[in-house]
Design a protein around this motif. Structure first.
Motif, PDB file in Angstrom:
ATOM      1  N   ASP A   4      -9.994  -7.197   3.559  1.00 45.25           N
ATOM      2  CA  ASP A   4      -9.430  -6.279   4.540  1.00 45.25           C
ATOM      3  C   ASP A   4      -7.927  -6.487   4.669  1.00 45.25           C
ATOM      4  OD1 ASP A   4      -9.337  -8.570   6.110  1.00 45.25           O
ATOM      5  OD2 ASP A   4     -10.966  -7.976   7.431  1.00 45.25           O
ATOM      6  N   VAL A   5      -7.386  -6.524   5.885  1.00 44.78           N
ATOM      7  CA  VAL A   5      -5.933  -6.431   6.041  1.00 44.78           C
ATOM      8  C   VAL A   5      -5.173  -7.624   5.471  1.00 44.78           C
ATOM      9  CG1 VAL A   5      -6.132  -4.916   8.050  1.00 44.78           C
ATOM     10  CG2 VAL A   5      -6.003  -7.380   8.388  1.00 44.78           C
ATOM     11  N   ILE A   6      -5.790  -8.829   5.437  1.00 39.65           N
ATOM     12  CA  ILE A   6      -5.099  -9.987   4.873  1.00 39.65           C
ATOM     13  C   ILE A   6      -4.791  -9.739   3.395  1.00 39.65           C
ATOM     14  CG2 ILE A   6      -5.232 -12.457   4.405  1.00 39.65           C
ATOM     15  CD1 ILE A   6      -4.978 -11.757   7.356  1.00 39.65           C
ATOM     16  N   TYR A   7      -5.753  -9.166   2.689  1.00 39.93           N
ATOM     17  CA  TYR A   7      -5.545  -8.847   1.279  1.00 39.93           C
ATOM     18  C   TYR A   7      -4.516  -7.734   1.128  1.00 39.93           C
ATOM     19  CZ  TYR A   7      -9.625 -11.739   0.347  1.00 39.93           C
ATOM     20  OH  TYR A   7     -10.498 -12.789   0.256  1.00 39.93           O
ATOM     21  N   ASP A   8      -4.559  -6.777   2.047  1.00 39.60           N
ATOM     22  CA  ASP A   8      -3.575  -5.698   2.023  1.00 39.60           C
ATOM     23  C   ASP A   8      -2.157  -6.263   2.124  1.00 39.60           C
ATOM     24  OD1 ASP A   8      -3.578  -2.896   1.686  1.00 39.60           O
ATOM     25  OD2 ASP A   8      -3.075  -2.563   3.790  1.00 39.60           O
ATOM     26  N   GLN A   9      -1.990  -7.268   2.989  1.00 41.03           N
ATOM     27  CA  GLN A   9      -0.680  -7.896   3.166  1.00 41.03           C
ATOM     28  C   GLN A   9      -0.261  -8.670   1.918  1.00 41.03           C
ATOM     29  OE1 GLN A   9      -1.450 -10.171   6.702  1.00 41.03           O
ATOM     30  NE2 GLN A   9      -1.716  -8.338   7.959  1.00 41.03           N
ATOM     31  N   MET A  10      -1.200  -9.355   1.277  1.00 39.17           N
ATOM     32  CA  MET A  10      -0.889 -10.103   0.056  1.00 39.17           C
ATOM     33  C   MET A  10      -0.457  -9.161  -1.069  1.00 39.17           C
ATOM     34  SD  MET A  10      -4.007 -12.880   0.148  1.00 39.17           S
ATOM     35  CE  MET A  10      -3.551 -13.653  -1.411  1.00 39.17           C
ATOM     36  N   ILE A  11      -1.176  -8.047  -1.193  1.00 38.67           N
ATOM     37  CA  ILE A  11      -0.818  -7.069  -2.235  1.00 38.67           C
ATOM     38  C   ILE A  11       0.549  -6.460  -1.924  1.00 38.67           C
ATOM     39  CG2 ILE A  11      -1.314  -4.712  -2.968  1.00 38.67           C
ATOM     40  CD1 ILE A  11      -3.687  -7.647  -3.142  1.00 38.67           C
ATOM     41  N   ALA A  12       0.821  -6.191  -0.636  1.00 41.66           N
ATOM     42  CA  ALA A  12       2.119  -5.637  -0.230  1.00 41.66           C
ATOM     43  C   ALA A  12       3.252  -6.598  -0.551  1.00 41.66           C
ATOM     44  CB  ALA A  12       2.122  -5.321   1.257  1.00 41.66           C
ATOM     45  N   ALA A  13       2.970  -7.904  -0.507  1.00 37.60           N
ATOM     46  CA  ALA A  13       3.986  -8.913  -0.813  1.00 37.60           C
ATOM     47  C   ALA A  13       4.159  -9.123  -2.310  1.00 37.60           C
ATOM     48  CB  ALA A  13       3.609 -10.229  -0.144  1.00 37.60           C
ATOM     49  N   GLY A  14       3.307  -8.471  -3.103  1.00 40.67           N
ATOM     50  CA  GLY A  14       3.445  -8.553  -4.557  1.00 40.67           C
ATOM     51  C   GLY A  14       2.977  -9.864  -5.158  1.00 40.67           C
ATOM     52  N   LEU A  32      -7.119   0.771   3.093  1.00 43.49           N
ATOM     53  CA  LEU A  32      -6.056  -0.223   3.009  1.00 43.49           C
ATOM     54  C   LEU A  32      -4.899   0.421   2.250  1.00 43.49           C
ATOM     55  CD1 LEU A  32      -8.130  -3.428   2.193  1.00 43.49           C
ATOM     56  CD2 LEU A  32      -7.083  -2.796   4.380  1.00 43.49           C
ATOM     57  N   ASN A  33      -3.888   0.813   2.993  1.00 42.68           N
ATOM     58  CA  ASN A  33      -2.815   1.625   2.423  1.00 42.68           C
ATOM     59  C   ASN A  33      -1.992   0.896   1.375  1.00 42.68           C
ATOM     60  OD1 ASN A  33      -3.306   3.968   4.080  1.00 42.68           O
ATOM     61  ND2 ASN A  33      -2.488   2.804   5.788  1.00 42.68           N
ATOM     62  N   CYS A  34      -1.772  -0.409   1.549  1.00 45.68           N
ATOM     63  CA  CYS A  34      -0.941  -1.149   0.583  1.00 45.68           C
ATOM     64  C   CYS A  34      -1.640  -1.284  -0.754  1.00 45.68           C
ATOM     65  CB  CYS A  34      -0.593  -2.531   1.143  1.00 45.68           C
ATOM     66  SG  CYS A  34       0.363  -2.470   2.674  1.00 45.68           S
ATOM     67  N   ILE A  35      -2.946  -1.568  -0.719  1.00 45.70           N
ATOM     68  CA  ILE A  35      -3.701  -1.660  -1.961  1.00 45.70           C
ATOM     69  C   ILE A  35      -3.748  -0.301  -2.641  1.00 45.70           C
ATOM     70  CG2 ILE A  35      -6.007  -2.042  -2.912  1.00 45.70           C
ATOM     71  CD1 ILE A  35      -6.380  -4.282  -0.913  1.00 45.70           C
ATOM     72  N   ARG A  36      -3.955   0.736  -1.881  1.00 48.58           N
ATOM     73  CA  ARG A  36      -3.989   2.076  -2.461  1.00 48.58           C
ATOM     74  C   ARG A  36      -2.645   2.435  -3.100  1.00 48.58           C
ATOM     75  NH1 ARG A  36      -6.213   7.578   0.521  1.00 48.58           N
ATOM     76  NH2 ARG A  36      -5.862   8.988  -1.248  1.00 48.58           N
ATOM     77  N   ARG A  37      -1.556   2.056  -2.428  1.00 45.74           N
ATOM     78  CA  ARG A  37      -0.218   2.343  -2.966  1.00 45.74           C
ATOM     79  C   ARG A  37       0.021   1.586  -4.269  1.00 45.74           C
ATOM     80  NH1 ARG A  37       2.088   2.428   1.711  1.00 45.74           N
ATOM     81  NH2 ARG A  37       2.499   0.205   1.833  1.00 45.74           N
ATOM     82  N   ALA A  38      -0.457   0.339  -4.328  1.00 49.62           N
ATOM     83  CA  ALA A  38      -0.274  -0.463  -5.541  1.00 49.62           C
ATOM     84  C   ALA A  38      -1.077   0.102  -6.706  1.00 49.62           C
ATOM     85  CB  ALA A  38      -0.677  -1.905  -5.268  1.00 49.62           C
ATOM     86  N   VAL A  39      -2.308   0.550  -6.433  1.00 51.16           N
ATOM     87  CA  VAL A  39      -3.171   1.083  -7.482  1.00 51.16           C
ATOM     88  C   VAL A  39      -2.665   2.439  -7.971  1.00 51.16           C
ATOM     89  CG1 VAL A  39      -5.488   1.962  -7.983  1.00 51.16           C
ATOM     90  CG2 VAL A  39      -5.214  -0.166  -6.704  1.00 51.16           C
ATOM     91  N   GLU A  40      -2.282   3.314  -7.036  1.00 51.97           N
ATOM     92  CA  GLU A  40      -1.920   4.680  -7.393  1.00 51.97           C
ATOM     93  C   GLU A  40      -0.458   4.823  -7.832  1.00 51.97           C
ATOM     94  OE1 GLU A  40      -2.903   7.083  -4.021  1.00 51.97           O
ATOM     95  OE2 GLU A  40      -5.076   6.990  -4.407  1.00 51.97           O
ATOM     96  N   GLN A  41       0.442   4.001  -7.249  1.00 50.70           N
ATOM     97  CA  GLN A  41       1.870   4.175  -7.527  1.00 50.70           C
ATOM     98  C   GLN A  41       2.539   2.946  -8.134  1.00 50.70           C
ATOM     99  OE1 GLN A  41       3.964   5.892  -4.063  1.00 50.70           O
ATOM    100  NE2 GLN A  41       1.972   6.418  -3.185  1.00 50.70           N
TER     101      GLN A  41
END
Length: 255
Positions: A4-14, A32-41
């Motif tokens: 959930d959000v902890i993973y979203d934050q890790m992905i957002a941090a690259g 999870l918007n950050c994970i979606r952004r990483a996968v799609e963009q």
């Protein structure tokens, strides 16, 4: 399982290149918007995903713990899930007219999980949550870390040994970090911070806003204790649950 959000934050941090999981989302809120952004963009960096069903992920932990080459799972051929899994396959079963899904073992290099209170040697009790999954996931690890709310005396563990979820002989490190699971929860210590989960879905829609949050709450604090102090006593107090004890167990004293 269920990032959930902890993973979203890790992905957002690259800090991640690939995510192996079963179901992801902001529970009760949305994606999870950050994970979606990483996968799609590919922002802030590309992310590979490897998705399984919950049953398939548990099977991978069990296979890893038992050092098996694979274990059976529920076929997912009716979905698009097989396209995002590595190493899974299906095999025909003799005298049976259906196929059986097979998943490979999962043996991470390091695993960390949060618990209530073990003794310093690592014997860790289980209170609530996915107990079987948590135990099986620790067994196949090269390194196993438990993060705990408090350290207790050995007499507490000996008073109810059946509650020992993770034996100390497989634990490499014990980290005493009160309030360490926030915004999630540790049963009996603090509740899930639902207000934060709602807030995160708004913050994470924008990469700049997400990076600003990381700067304040991750990079801008010296340690977890400072993070907790910054949350404030009002938030910490709001999440404190009302006591609800289980029934005592009489083990008997054999002379």
């Amino acid at each position: 399982m269920t990032p959930d959000v902890i993973y979203d934050q890790m992905i957002a941090a690259g800090v991640a290149r690939r995510l192996v999981f079963s179901y992801l989302g902001n529970p009760g809120v949305g994606p999870l918007n950050c994970i979606r952004r990483a996968v799609e963009q590919g922002i802030p960096s590309p992310l590979e995903i490897e998705e399984y069903s919950h049953f398939g992920m548990v099977g991978r932990y069990i296979a890893g713990a038992a050092r098996l080459r694979s274990t059976r799972s529920v076929p997912t051929s009716v979905s698009e899930m097989p396209e995002s899994t590595r190493g899974s396959s299906s095999s025909g079963v003799p005298t049976v007219t259906k196929e059986v899904a097979v998943v490979p073992p999962l043996n991470p290099d390091v695993l960390s999980s949060t618990h209530s209170g073990p003794i310093p040697t690592g014997n860790t009790p289980g209170v609530g949550g996915c107990l079987v999954c948590r135990r099986k996931s620790h067994l196949p690890q090269a390194k196993s870390i438990v993060v705990v709310e408090e350290l207790v005396d050995e007499s507490v563990i000996r008073a109810d040994p059946n509650r020992t979820l993770i034996p100390g002989l497989i634990v490499d490190a014990v980290v005493h970090e009160p309030f360490g699971a926030h915004p999630s929860y540790v049963q009996g210590y603090y509740d899930r911070d639902n207000a934060f989960y709602l807030e995160w879905t708004t913050i994470s829609r924008n990469q700049a806003a997400t990076e600003s949050w990381l700067e304040k709450w991750v990079y801008g604090v010296a340690d977890r204790a400072e993070y907790t102090r910054r949350l404030g006593q009002e938030t910490v107090g709001r999440l404190k649950p009302v006591a609800s004890f289980s029934a005592p167990v009489n083990y008997g004293s054999h002379q």
